[in-house]
Design an enzyme around this catalytic site. Sequence first.
Site, short mmCIF file in Angstrom:
data_model
loop_
_atom_site.label_atom_id
_atom_site.label_comp_id
_atom_site.label_asym_id
_atom_site.label_seq_id
_atom_site.Cartn_x
_atom_site.Cartn_y
_atom_site.Cartn_z
CB CYS A 84 -37.88 98.89 -50.69
SG CYS A 84 -38.73 99.15 -49.13
CB CYS A 128 -44.12 134.87 -36.97
SG CYS A 128 -44.17 135.88 -35.47
CB CYS A 160 -47.41 134.05 -34.19
SG CYS A 160 -47.68 134.89 -35.77
CB CYS A 212 -34.95 157.07 -15.67
SG CYS A 212 -33.95 158.56 -15.71
CB CYS A 233 -28.32 160.00 -3.60
SG CYS A 233 -28.19 159.40 -1.91
CB CYS A 241 -26.21 163.00 -0.25
SG CYS A 241 -25.71 162.18 -1.77
CB CYS A 298 -24.69 158.58 -15.32
SG CYS A 298 -24.80 157.28 -16.57
CB CYS A 335 -20.46 156.11 -16.65
SG CYS A 335 -21.19 157.75 -16.55
ZN LIG Z 1 -37.24 99.61 -47.54
ZN LIG Z 2 -23.09 157.95 -17.80
ZN LIG Z 3 -26.02 159.91 -1.83
ZN LIG Z 4 -46.32 136.69 -35.66
#
Ligand SMILES: [Zn+2]
Ligand SMILES: [Zn+2]
Ligand SMILES: [Zn+2]
Ligand SMILES: [Zn+2]
Lengths: 155, 528
Positions: free
Chosen positions: B156, B228, B233, B315, B320, B323, B328, B331
């Site tokens: 260019c 990856c 890697c 888990c 407790c 007590c 769970c 919840c």
């Molecule tokens: Zn150029």
């Molecule tokens: Zn539950």
């Molecule tokens: Zn308790």
């Molecule tokens: Zn990989």
Amino acid sequence: MAGFATKRLGKELSKINSNSLPPGIELVSADNFEEWFLDIRVLDNNPLYLNEIYRLKFRFSAQYPIEPPEVTFVKLADRPIPIHPHIYSNGIICLDLLGQQGWSPVQNVESVCMSLQSMLTGNSRNERPAGDEEFVRANRLRPKDIDFYYDDNNV
Amino acid sequence: MDTDDEFMSTVSSEDDMLPDDSDNDISGDDDFGFDDEPDPDLGIQQDIGQNKRAPYDVSFRVYEPQDIQQQQDVLIDEVNMILNISKEESAILLRHFRWNKERLLEQYMDHREKALEAAGLSQTTSAPPKLEVIPGFCCDICCEDEEGLQSFALKCGHRFCVDCYRHYLGQKIREEGEAARIQCPAEGCNIIIDARSLDLLVTAELTERYHKLLNRTYVEDKETLKWCPAPDCQNAIECGIKKKDLTRIVPTVACSCSHRFCFGCILNDHQPAPCELVKKWLKKCADDSETANWISANTKECPKCNSTIEKNGGCNHMTCRKCKHEFCWMCMGLWSEHGTSWYNCNRFEEKSGTDARDAQAKSRVSLERYLHYYNRYANHEQSARLDKDLFAKTEKKMVQLQKESGMSWIEVQYLSAASMALQTCRQTLMWTYAFAFYLARNNLTTIFEDNQKDLELAVESLSEMFEKPVTELADSRLKVDIMDKTSYCNKRRIILLDDTARNLSEGKWIFNVEFSNPTPISGPSSRK
Ligand SMILES: [Zn+2]
Ligand SMILES: [Zn+2]
Ligand SMILES: [Zn+2]
Ligand SMILES: [Zn+2]
Ligand SMILES: [Zn+2]
Ligand SMILES: [Zn+2]
């Protein structure tokens, strides 16, 4: 590497000091080779920018002019942020020539100012970019790290 | 580890037929923009060898660096032979046409000059590039004009000094990771700097990086290839799943480095949730992180005696210390009720319309609903981490025990298999909750929730066995139990994935959000 930007900016500065800048562009301060301030105003009677002067801040990395400078509008008591669909209200400018893809190292402070001047002159839309409020509130990135999507360069 | 075995066997059975691209060709002709062809089975139901593929499974291959190099060499040789141009020029042309050989040949046959020109190879550049000293030259980048300044120009004619060129190329290659499409530094000039000029200009320290980046373009330019993402890697994965398929399938692939990720969005495996829901979910979680922060806390109070209880394993069955109340963690409900058919720890009970008449009540219900799913999502993420930590500790103790008792290593492999199963199943469970958050109820959701609950119960009971002291773990009866539970967990996971993937591919799920189509998942995967 630091010498690279310094040498080029030194040359730009002496050219500015001897030839002076085009009308509507004025050097405010260039006390070091990291940060310069310039004032620009439009030369026609565009009602959006009539009788206003805007302050630009240039920040240069050691890689300038290979890397683009970081250019933003600065808000002061007598220097508002110009209204434009590509200028956020915090002064950040969305212009492809200031991004890594659009920048060319043959550009300089003067040519950037002239581009911004003509970007204002050519604008008739009295609006900020879409999502301005959210962007201004949420953005913590430096302008060069923002991935602007240059949707419409004709504005 | 049924799943991983299946993945591995898929990979190896394909490895056997690797050089033969002919029939199951996913790198084939249609990988360049012909996206509107009907592709009803999305490649899911195709046979690989004699095995019928499961609906959640996609066909993929793992390529190591030398395979990637070899594939490029083959294409370069072909173009070199067909067009009778140098290998170097063939490579430049192929890179320019993003490794689409068919398009390159077509363009070259029809508009030879234009194709060469576009790739920066026009005939006039046949003279080798050279540095020149031009009298009176002034460089437009550094503004130097001293005499004897070495300069370079592409065809260019935009001429710059060598020093500026090196700075420019250094920036592009080192900082921006570009190589194959670096343009002339002049403003608005689109001429590409070809490899020969680069070799002349680039400093020795950058040459290697430059050639590495050139190699990368092969993977990055092909929609069917992706790196990856595992750190350190170097492998790439080939998979025929396209962006438009991502509303119908979640393409989990497994690299030979053992990293499992989604070919659609490169994130860690997120089956059964489709990429777009994952993106939405992650965004929502990030936006709402403050609201939901309290959930990830490691301590809660016993619902009965209020003493502070800390979670140290994965888990969720908590007892407790004070007590002995069993509950769970998720919840906070009675644990004893979790095995029964009417108890739903995983399902969010939608309140009837009368409960949520005003806007405030509605927004409270929608927050509760989100927290229900987020709670369970975050909990499995956290539990997976805790399970992993616990396994690391157990493993250490096991090694100790082996030394003392003389047990051989293979005898405790079942523990690492159990740990792997816990990780994989919790990963799946985690994403079932993001999936469920966006799922609108229909006659299929009950089956999904039952599968989710079954997998969850299986995982929790395996996780619980895992918390036993090392001396008990070494007991052979517990070992058999753990092995049984491990394979049961994996089985439940397959059942869940099978059901979700089948309905997804048949478009039977109804989501409460719109899928944007076409799906812009992520930009080109570029690594530096
Ligand atoms: Zn150029
Ligand atoms: Zn539950
Ligand atoms: Zn308790
Ligand atoms: Zn990989
Ligand atoms: Zn120069
Ligand atoms: Zn994905």
